[in-house]
Design an enzyme around this catalytic site. Structure first.
Site, PDB file in Angstrom:
ATOM      1  N   LYS A 181      -9.897 -11.307   3.652  1.00  0.00           N
ATOM      2  CA  LYS A 181      -8.936 -11.379   2.538  1.00  0.00           C
ATOM      3  C   LYS A 181      -7.550 -11.051   3.083  1.00  0.00           C
ATOM      4  O   LYS A 181      -7.179  -9.883   3.240  1.00  0.00           O
ATOM      5  CB  LYS A 181      -9.291 -10.403   1.418  1.00  0.00           C
ATOM      6  CG  LYS A 181      -8.516 -10.753   0.156  1.00  0.00           C
ATOM      7  CD  LYS A 181      -8.125  -9.586  -0.688  1.00  0.00           C
ATOM      8  CE  LYS A 181      -6.943  -8.837  -0.219  1.00  0.00           C
ATOM      9  NZ  LYS A 181      -5.645  -9.513  -0.323  1.00  0.00           N
ATOM     10  N   GLU A 191      -2.086 -11.304  -0.145  1.00  0.00           N
ATOM     11  CA  GLU A 191      -1.743 -12.329  -1.136  1.00  0.00           C
ATOM     12  C   GLU A 191      -0.273 -12.729  -1.034  1.00  0.00           C
ATOM     13  O   GLU A 191       0.171 -13.679  -1.646  1.00  0.00           O
ATOM     14  CB  GLU A 191      -2.067 -11.825  -2.553  1.00  0.00           C
ATOM     15  CG  GLU A 191      -1.269 -10.621  -3.043  1.00  0.00           C
ATOM     16  CD  GLU A 191      -1.819  -9.264  -2.562  1.00  0.00           C
ATOM     17  OE1 GLU A 191      -2.454  -9.224  -1.486  1.00  0.00           O
ATOM     18  OE2 GLU A 191      -1.586  -8.270  -3.258  1.00  0.00           O
ATOM     19  N   ARG A 192       0.483 -11.970  -0.213  1.00  0.00           N
ATOM     20  CA  ARG A 192       1.911 -12.275  -0.097  1.00  0.00           C
ATOM     21  C   ARG A 192       2.206 -13.290   1.014  1.00  0.00           C
ATOM     22  O   ARG A 192       3.291 -13.855   1.057  1.00  0.00           O
ATOM     23  CB  ARG A 192       2.689 -10.977   0.148  1.00  0.00           C
ATOM     24  CG  ARG A 192       2.580 -10.052  -1.068  1.00  0.00           C
ATOM     25  CD  ARG A 192       3.574  -8.949  -1.004  1.00  0.00           C
ATOM     26  NE  ARG A 192       3.001  -7.738  -0.455  1.00  0.00           N
ATOM     27  CZ  ARG A 192       3.697  -6.641  -0.229  1.00  0.00           C
ATOM     28  NH1 ARG A 192       4.989  -6.632  -0.483  1.00  0.00           N
ATOM     29  NH2 ARG A 192       3.118  -5.568   0.254  1.00  0.00           N
ATOM     30  N   SER A 202      -1.375  -0.093   3.570  1.00  0.00           N
ATOM     31  CA  SER A 202      -0.717   1.148   3.145  1.00  0.00           C
ATOM     32  C   SER A 202      -1.722   2.280   2.921  1.00  0.00           C
ATOM     33  O   SER A 202      -2.919   2.042   2.736  1.00  0.00           O
ATOM     34  CB  SER A 202       0.046   0.893   1.845  1.00  0.00           C
ATOM     35  OG  SER A 202      -0.886   0.579   0.828  1.00  0.00           O
ATOM     36  N   CYS A 231       4.829  -2.374  11.690  1.00  0.00           N
ATOM     37  CA  CYS A 231       4.281  -1.032  11.516  1.00  0.00           C
ATOM     38  C   CYS A 231       4.475  -0.193  12.773  1.00  0.00           C
ATOM     39  O   CYS A 231       4.362   1.014  12.750  1.00  0.00           O
ATOM     40  CB  CYS A 231       2.801  -1.100  11.197  1.00  0.00           C
ATOM     41  SG  CYS A 231       1.858  -1.802  12.545  1.00  0.00           S
TER      42      CYS A 231
END
Ligand code: NAD
Length: 531
Positions: free
Chosen positions: A195, A198-199, A248, A315
């Site tokens: 998955k 979604e962005r 996150s 990150c």
């Protein structure tokens, strides 16, 4: 058959389906080797962060579609686990070639959906590709141990795949982080449900297509979309045995708790606040070049053969710098060099810095800069007023920003900013710098800049952070090692990729066997524990 195509990146040509999507372009699900239009009525709009144009609609799949994906992966596992190790190695060899061959296409998708510059996006793909290259060594990586323990008896270990495993990935590395997960998972003999964020799921869709072309059979690799509902399905679905998550703290802690409560193996890489420590004896030019790159985007450096090499930051960005002693005198020059960066749409020639992902992200970053000012920090470089022109005037741009005089109790220090903002602290001694870093809850990465071997040795020994660079700003280990963030930056015991990644995606079976010629003269039951 609605195949995924390059049209995903355009806003004008997609008219495949009317209905709730009103003929707009939609991102497909990839289940059992087919690119399928979701039947959902919940769609997430994805806009190009540099222009606000609608790129595609991303589905929140229905429960039935998610169940279909996990069932297909479960079915495919029955045969995939039995394939020879050489077959899986060959698939990895094909995949690394195809990814290299399609690097520009994947990078283009990343820049369009996520905003980072094209050069940075290629670095994103490259760092993932290196994991696939390492996975080509899967026959050696999966070798177990063996020992003759006594006459006629030996013990050996076998690494067995777990079954269906899932990957849940963040927006900031849409190619690299899926590639940390699914190639190694399937090379170990598992099947996978991925998955992506979604962005920006476009890169993962291309990778799925390339995996298919590389010879990954139907159902072995599947891609579903959506947000919390899909994630909760993955955490609860009994067929899914393990979850690899990067993102996150908020989502990761939830997934770790819910996944492990359901008996799954979970590895979760979480947030970060990476500190650079600058000593005045460091090579000034090298250090400033590295800092600007590592703080504001892709860290680029000139290699010996004069090629511009790009290390994506994200990150692993050095978002915080501690200047020790006189090195703070370099701050004005740091500001000058940062100011010279070209901020524009990521596909433009010479772009150094693209937009942040969304208007909401921009608001948040601006709020954090203002909080720094309100709490007493100094704005050495203020990128808030940056205005892009022409087709980028609506983009989510912020210019490079530097806050100095920051203290550890300020909000801009405590929170992850995730934007082009460098937070600077100034101290007198290395011990003070080490103390600040060790008191920070995160342990993802850190770097020291010095020409003293003794200082570098002291720093690497005393610092409580899992990945350390010495004159290297973004010390992301190559995939023959593992990504070893520590403390608040990880939940779970096994790291991503490398030997640790192989351990995560397999379980160990230990076999002790006795093969002895029958001796019919000894008649005595073995009732005691063998000694
Ligand atoms: P995110 O947590 O918002 O999203 C990550 C994934 O979790 C996405 O697939 C998303 O759909 C899902 N998700 C989001 N909110 C959820 C919720 N409430 N419930 C269930 N699932 C949810 O992270 P992001 O904003 O996409 O990525 C940035 C974050 O990722 C930063 O904190 C960054 O430090 C971290 N990150 C860490 C590493 C690392 O290796 N430590 C690497 C890259 C990014």
């Amino acid at each position: 058959k609605p195949l995924y195509s390059a049209r995903l990146f355009t806003t004008t040509t997609a008219t495949r389906r009317q209905g709730s999507t009103h003929g707009k372009h939609t991102t497909k699900l990839y289940i059992n080797g087919e690119f399928i239009e979701s039947q959902t009525d919940k769609w997430i709009e994805l806009h190009n962060p540099a222009t606000q144009q609608l790129v595609t609609l991303v589905p929140q799949p229905t429960h039935a579609e998610l169940k279909h994906a996990s069932r297909c992966a479960e079915e495919a596992f029955k045969t995939w686990r039995k394939t020879s190790i050489l077959t899986r190695q060959r698939v990895m060899l094909n995949m690394q070639f195809l990814i290299r061959d399609n690097m520009d296409k994947i990078a283009h998708a990343i820049t369009t959906e996520q905003g980072k510059t094209f050069a940075d996006a290629k670095g994103d793909v490259l760092r993932g590709l290196q994991v696939v290259e390492a996975a080509c060594g899967i026959p050696s990586l999966l070798m177990g141990e063996t020992l003759p323990v006594t006459t006629d008896m030996d013990t050996f270990t076998i690494r067995e795949p777990l079954g269906v495993v899932a990957g849940i990935t963040p927006f900031n590395f849409p190619a690299m982080i899926p590639l940390w997960i699914f190639p190694l998972a399937i090379a170990c003999g598992n099947t996978c449900v991925l998955k992506p964020s979604e962005r920006d799921p476009g890169a993962a869709m291309i990778l799925a297509k390339l995996a298919e072309e590389a010879g990954v059979p139907k159902g072995v690799m599947n891609v579903v979309h959506g947000s919390a509902d899909t994630v909760n399905f993955i955490c609860d679905e009994p067929a899914i045995k393990a979850i690899s998550f990067v993102g996150s703290d908020h989502a990761g802690k939830h997934i770790f708790a819910r996944g492990t409560a359901n008996g799954k193996r979970v590895q979760a890489n979480l947030g970060a606040k990476n500190h650079g420590v600058i000593l005045a004896d460091a090579s000034k030019n090298h250090t400033l070049n590295q800092l600007v790159g590592a703080a504001f985007g892709a860290a680029a450096y000139e290699s010996k053969d004069n090629h511009r090499r790009v290390i994506p930051s994200g990150c692993m960005a050095l978002s915080t710098v501690i200047f020790v002693g006189k090195s703070k005198e370099w701050l004005p020059e740091l500001a000058e060099r940062s100011k010279a960066l070209k901020v524009t749409g990521g596909l433009e020639e010479g772009a150094d810095l693209g937009p942040v992902i969304s208007p909401q992200a921009k608001e948040r970053v601006l709020g954090l800069i203002q909080s720094g000012v309100d709490e007493g920090a100094t704005l050495l470089l203020d990128g808030r007023g940056f205005k892009a022109t022409g087709k980028y005037e609506k983009g989510n741009f912020i210019g490079p920003t530097i806050l100095t005089g920051v203290k550890p109790n300020m909000r801009c220090y405590r929170e992850e900013i995730f934007g082009p903002v460098l937070v600077c602290l100034e101290v007198d001694t290395l011990d003070e710098a080490i103390k600040i870093i060790n008191e920070n809850p995160y342990g993802n990465g850190t770097a020291v800049f010095t020409n003293s071997g003794a200082i570098a040795r002291k720093f690497t020994e005393e610092i409580d952070v899992g990945q350390v660079g010495v004159n290297v700003p973004i010390p992301v280990p190559l995939p023959m090692f593992s990504f070893t963030g520590s403390r608040g930056s990880i939940r779970g015991d096994l790291n991503f990729y490398g030997k640790s990644g192989v351990q995560f995606f397999t379980s160990t079976k230990t076999v002790t066997q006795l093969w002895r010629h029958e001796d019919a003269t000894v008649i005595q039951a073995a009732v005691n524990m063998p000694t």
